[in-house]
Design a protein around this motif. Structure first.
Motif, mmCIF file in Angstrom:
data_model
loop_
_atom_site.group_PDB
_atom_site.id
_atom_site.type_symbol
_atom_site.label_atom_id
_atom_site.label_comp_id
_atom_site.label_asym_id
_atom_site.label_seq_id
_atom_site.Cartn_x
_atom_site.Cartn_y
_atom_site.Cartn_z
ATOM 1 N N VAL A 131 7.224 -0.798 9.184
ATOM 2 C CA VAL A 131 6.815 -0.670 7.782
ATOM 3 C C VAL A 131 7.793 0.219 7.036
ATOM 4 C CG1 VAL A 131 5.060 0.272 6.216
ATOM 5 C CG2 VAL A 131 4.363 -1.100 8.191
ATOM 6 N N TYR A 132 8.161 1.340 7.636
ATOM 7 C CA TYR A 132 9.047 2.267 6.932
ATOM 8 C C TYR A 132 10.500 1.824 6.904
ATOM 9 C CZ TYR A 132 5.892 5.422 4.931
ATOM 10 O OH TYR A 132 4.951 5.927 4.080
ATOM 11 N N CYS A 133 10.929 1.070 7.897
ATOM 12 C CA CYS A 133 12.258 0.452 7.803
ATOM 13 C C CYS A 133 12.320 -0.455 6.576
ATOM 14 C CB CYS A 133 12.562 -0.354 9.060
ATOM 15 S SG CYS A 133 12.986 0.614 10.522
ATOM 16 N N GLN A 134 11.313 -1.296 6.436
ATOM 17 C CA GLN A 134 11.282 -2.229 5.316
ATOM 18 C C GLN A 134 11.086 -1.511 3.985
ATOM 19 O OE1 GLN A 134 12.055 -5.466 5.702
ATOM 20 N NE2 GLN A 134 12.409 -4.831 7.818
ATOM 21 N N LEU A 135 10.280 -0.462 3.999
ATOM 22 C CA LEU A 135 10.023 0.281 2.769
ATOM 23 C C LEU A 135 11.298 0.937 2.247
ATOM 24 C CD1 LEU A 135 7.805 1.214 0.790
ATOM 25 C CD2 LEU A 135 7.517 3.234 2.233
ATOM 26 N N VAL A 136 12.045 1.593 3.138
ATOM 27 C CA VAL A 136 13.297 2.215 2.728
ATOM 28 C C VAL A 136 14.275 1.151 2.222
ATOM 29 C CG1 VAL A 136 15.284 3.574 3.466
ATOM 30 C CG2 VAL A 136 13.018 4.159 4.300
ATOM 31 N N TYR A 166 9.047 12.263 3.549
ATOM 32 C CA TYR A 166 9.713 11.023 3.144
ATOM 33 C C TYR A 166 10.125 11.086 1.683
ATOM 34 C CZ TYR A 166 10.312 6.106 1.979
ATOM 35 O OH TYR A 166 10.804 4.927 1.516
ATOM 36 N N GLU A 167 9.304 11.725 0.857
ATOM 37 C CA GLU A 167 9.620 11.828 -0.563
ATOM 38 C C GLU A 167 10.921 12.589 -0.800
ATOM 39 O OE1 GLU A 167 6.697 12.132 0.706
ATOM 40 O OE2 GLU A 167 5.223 11.043 -0.494
ATOM 41 N N ASP A 168 11.254 13.537 0.088
ATOM 42 C CA ASP A 168 12.511 14.268 -0.067
ATOM 43 C C ASP A 168 13.702 13.344 0.160
ATOM 44 O OD1 ASP A 168 11.567 17.115 -0.450
ATOM 45 O OD2 ASP A 168 10.551 16.627 1.423
ATOM 46 N N MET A 169 13.595 12.475 1.160
ATOM 47 C CA MET A 169 14.673 11.514 1.391
ATOM 48 C C MET A 169 14.776 10.544 0.223
ATOM 49 S SD MET A 169 15.556 9.151 4.718
ATOM 50 C CE MET A 169 14.314 7.889 4.484
ATOM 51 N N SER A 194 0.818 -1.203 0.000
ATOM 52 C CA SER A 194 0.000 0.000 0.000
ATOM 53 C C SER A 194 0.856 1.259 0.000
ATOM 54 C CB SER A 194 -0.915 0.029 1.228
ATOM 55 O OG SER A 194 -1.810 -1.064 1.217
ATOM 56 N N GLU A 195 1.901 1.268 0.825
ATOM 57 C CA GLU A 195 2.742 2.453 0.922
ATOM 58 C C GLU A 195 3.589 2.676 -0.318
ATOM 59 O OE1 GLU A 195 2.762 4.882 3.586
ATOM 60 O OE2 GLU A 195 0.871 3.807 3.508
ATOM 61 N N LEU A 196 3.973 1.591 -0.988
ATOM 62 C CA LEU A 196 4.718 1.748 -2.237
ATOM 63 C C LEU A 196 3.882 2.496 -3.272
ATOM 64 C CD1 LEU A 196 6.456 -1.731 -2.506
ATOM 65 C CD2 LEU A 196 7.614 0.492 -2.378
ATOM 66 N N VAL A 197 2.575 2.330 -3.173
ATOM 67 C CA VAL A 197 1.673 2.987 -4.124
ATOM 68 C C VAL A 197 1.219 4.350 -3.610
ATOM 69 C CG1 VAL A 197 -0.551 2.835 -5.295
ATOM 70 C CG2 VAL A 197 0.848 0.785 -5.032
#
Length: 338
Positions: free
Chosen positions: A281-286, A245-248, A100-103
């Motif tokens: 979730v964000y650890c894995q997403l990054v 997050y998009e800036d990173m 979901s977050e990838l999208v």
């Protein structure tokens, strides 16, 4: 919307009960009849939270497929992922959250929006605002902490990671209180470049003598604007304030040019620091997004509970960190040994 049942309970109340008991057949039937999977009951819990708390993975799957929000929060600030102790249910929720977050990327945007001024783009609002300095913290004009002294052990660990190759060239994006830069200096790098965008922080850096250190190069400006002035580095640390997050993610796109082969990259891992499941979730997403750029990421768990007390947050408008463990990221090219 489905009609109320003969029992006098609404379809949503029945859905919560069926989810709590793990009755997949009843849940499927209620959903097909129009019961709302996004409903919050009188306790402030969703059907998905009830299913997760009971460890009912099959029911959780049905609810997610029907549109149940994985990132809804209870009155106490817990998501479905926080409420489950069942491995299968947790993995299901994590996988769904990542996809979901990838999208959509909804959680980081929500958190950034609540953590920064709403009077315009967060970074611009911060850079145009006044900041105040003390021994314990740097604060923005809204009494939100830009950086705090409790982070010092974390900054020392980040410095150790990005300087692990010894000497060489090191880049830090975001000075703040200078905690990580003081730690980097102890490793005596050949060249230490610091990018800082806030004019008052920059002025304080110069007043403290950072512009006169022989191996230090201070670059004033937003990293987005000064990228052409930068070279390539053996170690890079990224820790900005007031950005999304998009800036990173955008910064990560520059890593192939900024980070030398064999170099180490790390960043302040404060994303969703007020919710344990969102943080995972964000650890894995990054890690996934860095993997797409050819980098592997390890997370080193560091206990921080003893670094924080109630007094730490006195005078601070928002607690940006509420977890017991900090996961320090260490990133390098996939081809390099771990």
């Amino acid at each position: 919307m489905a009609a109320a049942s003969k029992s006098g309970k609404s379809p949503e109340e029945l859905l919560c009960s069926a989810a709590e008991s793990g009755d997949a057949e009843a849940v499927a039937g209620l959903l097909s009849e129009g019961a709302d999977p996004t409903h919050f009951d009188s306790s402030g819990l969703t059907p998905l939270m009830h299913a997760a708390a009971g460890g009912h993975a099959a029911v959780a799957r049905l609810l997610l497929e029907a549109g149940a929000p994985w990132n809804a929060l209870s009155p106490t600030g817990f998501s479905a992922g926080d409420l489950t102790s069942d491995t299968a249910t947790y993995d299901l929720l994590l996988d769904h959250a990542l996809r979901s977050e990838l999208v959509l990327g909804t959680v980081a945007r929500r958190q950034a929006g609540s953590a920064n001024s709403s009077d315009g783009p967060p970074a611009e609002s911060y850079l145009e605002s006044r900041v105040s300095f003390s021994e314990e913290r740097v604060m923005d004009a809204e009494s939100k902490a830009v950086m705090m002294k409790w982070e010092q052990p974390l900054m020392e660990a980040h410095a150790r990671a990005v300087c692990s190759g010894g000497g060489g060239k090191v880049l830090n994006v975001g000075f703040g209180m200078g905690l990580v830069d003081e730690a980097i200096q102890r490793y005596k790098p050949d060249e230490h470049t610091i990018v800082e965008a806030h004019p008052e922080v920059y002025a304080r850096m110069l007043k403290l003598g950072w512009g006169e250190k022989k191996n230090v190069r201070v670059v004033f400006g937003r990293w987005q604007d000064v990228i052409p002035q930068l070279g390539s580095y053996d170690g890079i640390f990224f820790d900005t304030y007031g950005e999304y997050y998009e800036d990173m993610r955008e910064f990560h796109q520059h890593l192939p040019k900024l980070l030398k082969p064999g170099g180490i990259y790390s960043y302040f891992n404060g994303l969703c620091g007020d919710n344990a499941f969102f943080h995972v979730v964000y650890c894995q997403l990054v890690a996934l997004e860095l993997a797409n750029l050819g980098y592997s990421t390890q997370f080193i768990p560091l206990p921080v509970k003893n670094c924080l007390s109630e007094e730490t947050w006195n005078g601070v408008k928002q607690r940006y960190w509420q977890l017991d463990t900090y996961h320090l990221p260490v990133c390098q090219e996939e081809s390099e040994p771990e």
